[in-house]
Motif scaffolding. Structure first.
Motif, PDB file in Angstrom:
ATOM      1  N   LYS A 164      -7.258  -2.398  -0.463  1.00 56.87           N
ATOM      2  CA  LYS A 164      -6.901  -1.193   0.280  1.00 56.87           C
ATOM      3  C   LYS A 164      -6.706  -0.029  -0.670  1.00 56.87           C
ATOM      4  O   LYS A 164      -6.050  -0.171  -1.700  1.00 56.87           O
ATOM      5  CB  LYS A 164      -5.589  -1.394   1.034  1.00 56.87           C
ATOM      6  N   SER A 194       4.804   1.207  14.260  1.00 55.20           N
ATOM      7  CA  SER A 194       3.963   0.576  13.237  1.00 55.20           C
ATOM      8  C   SER A 194       3.957   1.302  11.898  1.00 55.20           C
ATOM      9  O   SER A 194       3.633   0.705  10.880  1.00 55.20           O
ATOM     10  CB  SER A 194       2.525   0.489  13.740  1.00 55.20           C
ATOM     11  N   GLY A 195       4.259   2.609  11.934  1.00 56.06           N
ATOM     12  CA  GLY A 195       4.128   3.386  10.687  1.00 56.06           C
ATOM     13  C   GLY A 195       2.739   3.964  10.505  1.00 56.06           C
ATOM     14  O   GLY A 195       2.475   4.677   9.544  1.00 56.06           O
ATOM     15  N   ASP A 196       1.843   3.666  11.435  1.00 52.79           N
ATOM     16  CA  ASP A 196       0.489   4.239  11.401  1.00 52.79           C
ATOM     17  C   ASP A 196       0.383   5.337  12.450  1.00 52.79           C
ATOM     18  O   ASP A 196       1.020   5.264  13.494  1.00 52.79           O
ATOM     19  CB  ASP A 196      -0.563   3.162  11.706  1.00 52.79           C
ATOM     20  N   GLU A 217      -8.183  -2.134   6.705  1.00 51.14           N
ATOM     21  CA  GLU A 217      -8.214  -0.698   6.455  1.00 51.14           C
ATOM     22  C   GLU A 217      -9.069  -0.116   7.558  1.00 51.14           C
ATOM     23  O   GLU A 217      -9.841  -0.842   8.190  1.00 51.14           O
ATOM     24  CB  GLU A 217      -8.997  -0.427   5.169  1.00 51.14           C
ATOM     25  N   ASN A 255       2.392   8.382  16.900  1.00 59.16           N
ATOM     26  CA  ASN A 255       2.729   7.116  16.243  1.00 59.16           C
ATOM     27  C   ASN A 255       2.165   5.957  17.038  1.00 59.16           C
ATOM     28  O   ASN A 255       2.362   5.883  18.251  1.00 59.16           O
ATOM     29  CB  ASN A 255       4.251   6.956  16.181  1.00 59.16           C
ATOM     30  N   GLN A 301      -1.095  -5.905  11.407  1.00 61.45           N
ATOM     31  CA  GLN A 301      -0.277  -5.761  10.204  1.00 61.45           C
ATOM     32  C   GLN A 301       0.356  -7.111   9.879  1.00 61.45           C
ATOM     33  O   GLN A 301       0.467  -7.965  10.773  1.00 61.45           O
ATOM     34  CB  GLN A 301       0.869  -4.780  10.465  1.00 61.45           C
ATOM     35  N   ARG A 334      -1.818   6.471   7.541  1.00 57.24           N
ATOM     36  CA  ARG A 334      -0.423   6.047   7.458  1.00 57.24           C
ATOM     37  C   ARG A 334       0.410   7.295   7.717  1.00 57.24           C
ATOM     38  O   ARG A 334       0.026   8.396   7.289  1.00 57.24           O
ATOM     39  CB  ARG A 334      -0.101   5.536   6.051  1.00 57.24           C
ATOM     40  N   ASP A 353       2.830   8.498   6.269  1.00 52.52           N
ATOM     41  CA  ASP A 353       3.123   9.258   5.047  1.00 52.52           C
ATOM     42  C   ASP A 353       1.886   9.964   4.491  1.00 52.52           C
ATOM     43  O   ASP A 353       1.998  10.830   3.630  1.00 52.52           O
ATOM     44  CB  ASP A 353       3.617   8.325   3.924  1.00 52.52           C
ATOM     45  N   ASP A 354       0.714   9.553   4.913  1.00 54.89           N
ATOM     46  CA  ASP A 354      -0.515  10.078   4.309  1.00 54.89           C
ATOM     47  C   ASP A 354      -1.126  11.246   5.071  1.00 54.89           C
ATOM     48  O   ASP A 354      -2.074  11.872   4.605  1.00 54.89           O
ATOM     49  CB  ASP A 354      -1.587   8.974   4.223  1.00 54.89           C
ATOM     50  N   THR A 365       0.832  -1.200   0.000  1.00 51.57           N
ATOM     51  CA  THR A 365       0.000   0.000   0.000  1.00 51.57           C
ATOM     52  C   THR A 365       0.868   1.252   0.000  1.00 51.57           C
ATOM     53  O   THR A 365       0.565   2.237  -0.658  1.00 51.57           O
ATOM     54  CB  THR A 365      -0.918   0.009   1.248  1.00 51.57           C
ATOM     55  N   THR A 366       1.955   1.201   0.753  1.00 49.91           N
ATOM     56  CA  THR A 366       2.764   2.406   0.894  1.00 49.91           C
ATOM     57  C   THR A 366       4.085   2.350   0.121  1.00 49.91           C
ATOM     58  O   THR A 366       4.795   3.346   0.075  1.00 49.91           O
ATOM     59  CB  THR A 366       3.102   2.649   2.383  1.00 49.91           C
TER      60      THR A 366
END
Ligand code: ATP
Ligand code: MG
Length: 544
Positions: free
Chosen positions: A520, A409-411, A306, A377, A330, A426, A428-429, A189-190
């Motif tokens: 996703k 987790s990156g989330d 998701e 985070n 995850q 996320r 990055d989002d 997804t990322t």
């Protein structure tokens, strides 16, 4: 936490010498017990043919395949990949591989040759198990894969004949708890998918989490809609469900609202585990369709993969009389970590609470726990039994997940004062607009709440004045025209539901959102296309 796992250690079956094999737990431990004759797998193909396998059947067939693999030279630690559609063979051979002590991997059946090559090359797979039809894609890259020794075709006459002659007895290899059991690549997804490796010891937590999060009871008729190409389809439709002795239903065909409802009705499914993308599509089909079916057998509904929009939970309460229970995990975590269990009231839009055996916190970029209600985070204290053991051939990547005693987790998420976790996006989002941080999920959920909208993908678009502005890509219900009046209405709707600054300044109506094959939304692709940038790894992108 170690004490907790010690205290329930014997919920799974160990060999007398202290070794542990997840496939023994899913199947062979039932030998000479009453469960042996219980239905384990009830499989319905796209054309409606039904096959029923008892645990005893699965033990015998998986033994034959394990004998075959061993005879072909498969040894402990070898990587054996499955490139199969959702047919009984994928479930059975997955367990055969574990029985031999080899490491099982899965690749989703819609992957093209480049995606296959990447994964087989990175994992240095020795064997691929596939079908005649799918084998063409492996043949196309075989010459570039020096480590690949054998391609097994499950629907070939040769294989079937050889299998007939194999013994249906096999002694499961006594793997150590820390030996690798399976590996698979993340959803992409990322970015580029990572080869996440899990050990046999994970079965302890997989078993425990399925029991609690999915509320599975011995008489349940359980349907998990995930494909074994993804982690949910492995952990919750092969390993944990059978470790609990649960009759599992599989539909081999594609998503179709009417067929899905029929499947639920016909098999009197009691526990249904699915994903937001499917739930949104069912919702978009309207209430009249669902009302045509008798779905009163349904007892427990769960969702993963998701963020689940609050509207979807409210809708499920309306039409099924019960909420979908969202849960977060995850590929890397190996089992559900945060979830709405039957014991807590569902707050629509929340992922629920960490299991008592999970230490989850929201931390800032300096690894300090933040106050309730603050975004940060999502991080976990490690280790835990089902945690990934490595990223295949990428120690650096593996190490990058762990900082200052935390698994990061990156989330991004927040925790409310009652202890419920709320997904933001996320890392990055997350969108930074006029000094405020906004998660795409809440904007998407506000849009989905509008009657005209099926689903939405939201990104931050660079803007000189504001840093970023919010741009929404919106899929409308059939028959609804996307015009400026509706754009204005949607903007007002989000302003009202959310906040004045959190509305999408730009809205684009599109027919379909780019998604992974597991459903996703791929916001990175929306963003790259918007900015005219290269779109990166698209091996998991669903085809249009
Ligand atoms: P990649 O790591 O390759 O980008 P991916 O993260 O989508 O792909 P998976 O391991 O399949 O790969 O998915 C885990 C991610 O899915 C989580 O990190 C989270 O972003 C999202 N997710 C899963 N369940 C939930 C949930 N209940 N609510 C919100 N997000 C979820
Ligand atoms: Mg990920």
């Amino acid at each position: 936490m170690d004490e907790f796992w010690q205290s329930i250690k014997n919920d799974v079956a160990w060999f007398e010498d202290g070794s542990l094999n997840a496939a023994h737990n899913a199947l062979d431990k039932y030998k000479n017990t009453p469960i042996e004759q219980k239905s384990a797998l009830i499989y319905e193909s796209e054309s409606g043919d039904i096959q029923i396998f008892t645990f005893s059947d699965l033990i015998k067939i998986s033994n034959k395949i394990a004998n075959y693999l061993t005879r072909k030279g498969v040894m402990k630690g070898d990587r054996v990949f499955l490139f199969l559609p959702r047919i009984p063979e994928i479930y059975i051979s997955f367990l055969s591989i574990l029985k031999t002590g080899a490491i099982a991997g899965t690749m989703f059946s819609a992957f093209g040759k480049d995606a296959l090559k990447d994964r087989l090359e990175n994992s240095e797979a020795k064997v691929v198990i596939t079908t005649k039809e799918l084998s063409e894609r492996i043949e196309a890259v075989k010459n570039e894969l020096p480590k690949l020794e054998k391609i097994i075709i499950v629907d070939s006459v040769d294989f079937k004949k050889e299998l007939e002659n194999e013994s249906d007895q096999f002694e499961v290899v006594h793997t150590e708890p820390e030996d690798y059991a399976f590996m698979l690549y993340t959803s992409g997804t990322t970015g580029k998918p990572k080869g996440i490796v899990h050990s046999h010891y994970g079965i302890l937590q997989q078993h425990q989490s399925a029991k609690v999060a999915l509320d599975l009871k011995s008489e349940d008729k359980y349907w998990c809609t995930a494909d074994p190409g993804w982690v949910t389809g492995i952990v919750y439709s092969i390993l944990s469900n059978w470790s609990l002795g649960i009759t599992t239903y599989i539909y081999g065909g594609r998503f179709d609202p009417e067929i899905w409802y029929k499947f639920l009705e016909k098999h009197k499914i009691t526990v249904w585990y699915s994903a937001p993308t499917a739930i949104r599509m069912l919702m978009a089909k309207g209430d009249d369709l669902v009302k045509k079916f008798d779905l009163t057998s349904l007892r427990y509904l769960a969702s993963v993969g998701e963020p689940l929009n609050p509207e979807a939970v409210i809708w499920s309460e309306k039409v099924f009389g019960k909420p979908f229970h969202d849960g977060w995990w995850q590929t890397e975590t190996g089992s559900i970590q945060i979830t709405n269990t039957p014991q807590i009231a569902v707050k629509p839009g929340s992922m629920g609470m960490p299991f008592p055996w999970v230490q989850a916190s929201i931390i800032d970029d300096d690894y300090n726990i933040v106050a309730d209600g603050k975004e940060g985070n999502l991080a976990l204290k490690y280790p835990w039994p089902s945690m990934m053991r490595t990223v295949w051939n990428n120690q650096e990547k593996y190490d990058s997940y762990f900082k200052d005693g935390w698994y990061i987790s990156g989330d991004r998420a927040k925790k409310d004062k009652d202890g419920y976790f709320w997904f933001i996006g996320r890392a990055d989002d997350v969108i930074k607009t006029s000094g405020e941080r906004i998660g795409p999920f809440e904007v998407e959920s506000a849009l989905v709440e509008h009657d005209s909208v099926v689903e939405a993908g939201v990104i931050g678009k660079p803007d000189e004045l504001r840093g970023e502005i919010i741009k929404a890509f919106v899929v409308l219900k059939p028959g609804i025209e996307g015009n400026d009046v509706l754009k204005e209405e949607l903007q007002q709707h989000v302003k009202k539901q959310l906040a004045g600054h959190a509305y999408p300044r730009e809205i684009e109506f599109i027919d379909k959102l780019p998604k992974t094959r597991s459903g996703k939304i791929m916001r990175r692709i929306l963003k790259a296309k918007e900015l005219g940038q290269p779109i990166g790894d698209t091996s998991t992108l669903e085809e249009y």
